[in-house]
Design an enzyme around this catalytic site. Structure first.
Site, PDB file in Angstrom:
ATOM      1  N   SER A  37       0.081   3.855  14.621  1.00  0.00           N
ATOM      2  CA  SER A  37      -0.647   3.951  15.884  1.00  0.00           C
ATOM      3  C   SER A  37      -1.054   5.394  16.148  1.00  0.00           C
ATOM      4  O   SER A  37      -0.202   6.268  16.334  1.00  0.00           O
ATOM      5  CB  SER A  37       0.232   3.443  17.025  1.00  0.00           C
ATOM      6  OG  SER A  37      -0.417   3.655  18.255  1.00  0.00           O
ATOM      7  N   HIS A  87      -4.277   1.851  13.657  1.00  0.00           N
ATOM      8  CA  HIS A  87      -4.227   1.139  14.937  1.00  0.00           C
ATOM      9  C   HIS A  87      -4.623   2.115  16.038  1.00  0.00           C
ATOM     10  O   HIS A  87      -3.990   3.165  16.207  1.00  0.00           O
ATOM     11  CB  HIS A  87      -2.811   0.589  15.181  1.00  0.00           C
ATOM     12  CG  HIS A  87      -2.705  -0.235  16.430  1.00  0.00           C
ATOM     13  ND1 HIS A  87      -3.034  -1.574  16.465  1.00  0.00           N
ATOM     14  CD2 HIS A  87      -2.311   0.087  17.684  1.00  0.00           C
ATOM     15  CE1 HIS A  87      -2.844  -2.047  17.692  1.00  0.00           C
ATOM     16  NE2 HIS A  87      -2.402  -1.045  18.452  1.00  0.00           N
ATOM     17  N   ASP A  97      -5.517   2.639  20.085  1.00  0.00           N
ATOM     18  CA  ASP A  97      -5.410   2.111  21.448  1.00  0.00           C
ATOM     19  C   ASP A  97      -6.463   2.738  22.351  1.00  0.00           C
ATOM     20  O   ASP A  97      -6.512   3.966  22.481  1.00  0.00           O
ATOM     21  CB  ASP A  97      -4.027   2.435  22.030  1.00  0.00           C
ATOM     22  CG  ASP A  97      -2.915   1.686  21.309  1.00  0.00           C
ATOM     23  OD1 ASP A  97      -3.007   0.451  21.223  1.00  0.00           O
ATOM     24  OD2 ASP A  97      -1.965   2.331  20.835  1.00  0.00           O
ATOM     25  N   MET A 142      -7.486   2.904  26.219  1.00  0.00           N
ATOM     26  CA  MET A 142      -6.955   2.598  27.555  1.00  0.00           C
ATOM     27  C   MET A 142      -7.886   3.163  28.623  1.00  0.00           C
ATOM     28  O   MET A 142      -8.457   4.231  28.439  1.00  0.00           O
ATOM     29  CB  MET A 142      -5.579   3.233  27.733  1.00  0.00           C
ATOM     30  CG  MET A 142      -4.584   2.898  26.649  1.00  0.00           C
ATOM     31  SD  MET A 142      -3.045   3.794  26.948  1.00  0.00           S
ATOM     32  CE  MET A 142      -2.133   3.372  25.471  1.00  0.00           C
ATOM     33  N   HIS A 175      -7.421  -1.741  19.606  1.00  0.00           N
ATOM     34  CA  HIS A 175      -6.717  -2.501  20.646  1.00  0.00           C
ATOM     35  C   HIS A 175      -7.238  -2.038  22.000  1.00  0.00           C
ATOM     36  O   HIS A 175      -6.979  -0.918  22.427  1.00  0.00           O
ATOM     37  CB  HIS A 175      -5.205  -2.221  20.487  1.00  0.00           C
ATOM     38  CG  HIS A 175      -4.356  -2.787  21.578  1.00  0.00           C
ATOM     39  ND1 HIS A 175      -3.007  -2.505  21.654  1.00  0.00           N
ATOM     40  CD2 HIS A 175      -4.619  -3.614  22.621  1.00  0.00           C
ATOM     41  CE1 HIS A 175      -2.485  -3.120  22.709  1.00  0.00           C
ATOM     42  NE2 HIS A 175      -3.450  -3.801  23.311  1.00  0.00           N
ATOM     43  N   MET A 227      -7.146  -1.894  25.796  1.00  0.00           N
ATOM     44  CA  MET A 227      -6.337  -2.120  27.000  1.00  0.00           C
ATOM     45  C   MET A 227      -7.212  -1.738  28.181  1.00  0.00           C
ATOM     46  O   MET A 227      -6.967  -0.753  28.873  1.00  0.00           O
ATOM     47  CB  MET A 227      -5.077  -1.259  26.973  1.00  0.00           C
ATOM     48  CG  MET A 227      -4.191  -1.502  25.789  1.00  0.00           C
ATOM     49  SD  MET A 227      -2.641  -0.583  25.960  1.00  0.00           S
ATOM     50  CE  MET A 227      -2.257  -0.307  24.248  1.00  0.00           C
ATOM     51  N   MET A 284       2.753  -7.718  22.335  1.00  0.00           N
ATOM     52  CA  MET A 284       3.296  -6.450  22.815  1.00  0.00           C
ATOM     53  C   MET A 284       4.813  -6.582  22.930  1.00  0.00           C
ATOM     54  O   MET A 284       5.310  -7.460  23.640  1.00  0.00           O
ATOM     55  CB  MET A 284       2.709  -6.090  24.186  1.00  0.00           C
ATOM     56  CG  MET A 284       1.225  -5.776  24.187  1.00  0.00           C
ATOM     57  SD  MET A 284       0.770  -4.401  23.083  1.00  0.00           S
ATOM     58  CE  MET A 284       1.750  -3.043  23.752  1.00  0.00           C
ATOM     59  N   GLY A 344       3.402   5.187  24.698  1.00  0.00           N
ATOM     60  CA  GLY A 344       4.186   5.134  23.468  1.00  0.00           C
ATOM     61  C   GLY A 344       5.635   5.472  23.747  1.00  0.00           C
ATOM     62  O   GLY A 344       5.993   5.933  24.830  1.00  0.00           O
ATOM     63  N   GLY A 345       6.485   5.225  22.755  1.00  0.00           N
ATOM     64  CA  GLY A 345       7.879   5.674  22.842  1.00  0.00           C
ATOM     65  C   GLY A 345       8.805   4.817  23.680  1.00  0.00           C
ATOM     66  O   GLY A 345       9.908   5.244  24.005  1.00  0.00           O
ATOM     67  N   ASP A 399       3.412  -4.846  18.265  1.00  0.00           N
ATOM     68  CA  ASP A 399       3.071  -3.497  18.710  1.00  0.00           C
ATOM     69  C   ASP A 399       4.065  -3.042  19.770  1.00  0.00           C
ATOM     70  O   ASP A 399       4.108  -3.594  20.863  1.00  0.00           O
ATOM     71  CB  ASP A 399       1.640  -3.507  19.276  1.00  0.00           C
ATOM     72  CG  ASP A 399       1.170  -2.123  19.714  1.00  0.00           C
ATOM     73  OD1 ASP A 399       1.927  -1.143  19.541  1.00  0.00           O
ATOM     74  OD2 ASP A 399       0.036  -2.026  20.224  1.00  0.00           O
ATOM     75  N   GLY A 429       7.728  -0.155  19.804  1.00  0.00           N
ATOM     76  CA  GLY A 429       9.145   0.018  19.492  1.00  0.00           C
ATOM     77  C   GLY A 429       9.561  -0.420  18.100  1.00  0.00           C
ATOM     78  O   GLY A 429      10.738  -0.700  17.857  1.00  0.00           O
TER      79      GLY A 429
END
Length: 220
Positions: free
Chosen positions: A9, A34, A36, A38, A67, A69, A138, A145-146, A176, A178
């Site tokens: 990611s 990947h 993201d 947003m 992806h 969002m 998800m 993240g994290g 996606d 963790g």
């Protein structure tokens, strides 16, 4: 032979050294990028815009997995196709007319993905699963993240896999959030095909080796 796809990611990459990190992925055993997108509305964070995606796709030599969002993703389907996305995933929760959105994505020559938030039930995909190339589950709440992995994900994967099999669909399952070497194998055994890994890869001392380890751990 199970060949699990690994999709680092880019949200977890070093934005000041983005080209370096893209080259690292190009030269690693990773399968996809990947990315993201947003909007600060659908999720409480803002990430890349179009110019950054364009810069990434210019250098990336692997599948571009985007992806979204964002609210009202239909507005940008043609734009993301033009920018080089190979797979475009939209959130179930953001689409009023999901079937139409999926058709619009495919009409632009991309594969169509649907993303489910942790609280969204698998059963809602019953009527469209045969139109979906990939479902992304998800395993954290989207936006940052994290975060810690949500344990309920394993049974959700099994439920989704059962739906796919029951309907005779060819839909792939992506996870996606963790993902680490601690849960990767269990995710794949539950039915996952693609693992998105962010901080676990980019915060590692040796990201290339970390990707290789994830790949060998989950391909059997």
């Amino acid at each position: 032979m199970k060949n699990t796809l690994i999709a680092p990611s880019i949200l977890a990459a070093d934005f000041a050294n983005l080209q370096r990190d893209i080259e690292m992925i190009n030269n690693s055993q990773a399968d996809w990028f990947h990315i993201d997108i947003m909007d600060g509305v659908f999720v409480p964070n803002i990430s890349f815009g179009m110019p950054v995606l364009e810069a990434i796709t210019k250098h990336a030599k692997k599948t571009i997995d985007v992806h979204l969002m964002i609210i009202d993703p239909d507005r940008y389907i043609k734009t993301f196709a033009a920018l080089g996305a190979n797979i475009l995933s939209v959130h179930y929760e953001a689409c009023t007319h999901l079937h139409r959105t999926l058709q619009a994505i495919k009409a632009e020559g991309m594969k169509a993905g649907v993303v489910l938030n942790p609280h969204t039930n698998i059963d809602l995909l019953e009527d469209v699963i045969n139109d979906i190339d990939m479902v992304c589950l998800m395993s954290v709440n989207p936006g940052f993240g994290g975060q810690s992995f949500i344990e309920n994900t394993y049974s959700k994967i099994e439920k989704l896999k059962a739906l796919i099999n029951r309907k005779g669909a060819a839909t792939l399952i992506e996870i996606d959030g963790g993902v680490t070497d601690k849960n990767a194998l269990q995710l794949v055994k539950a039915g996952a095909d693609i693992l998105v890994a962010g901080n676990f890869v980019f915060k590692a001392e040796n990201p290339t080796q970390t990707i290789a380890d994830l790949k060998s751990l989950t391909s059997f």
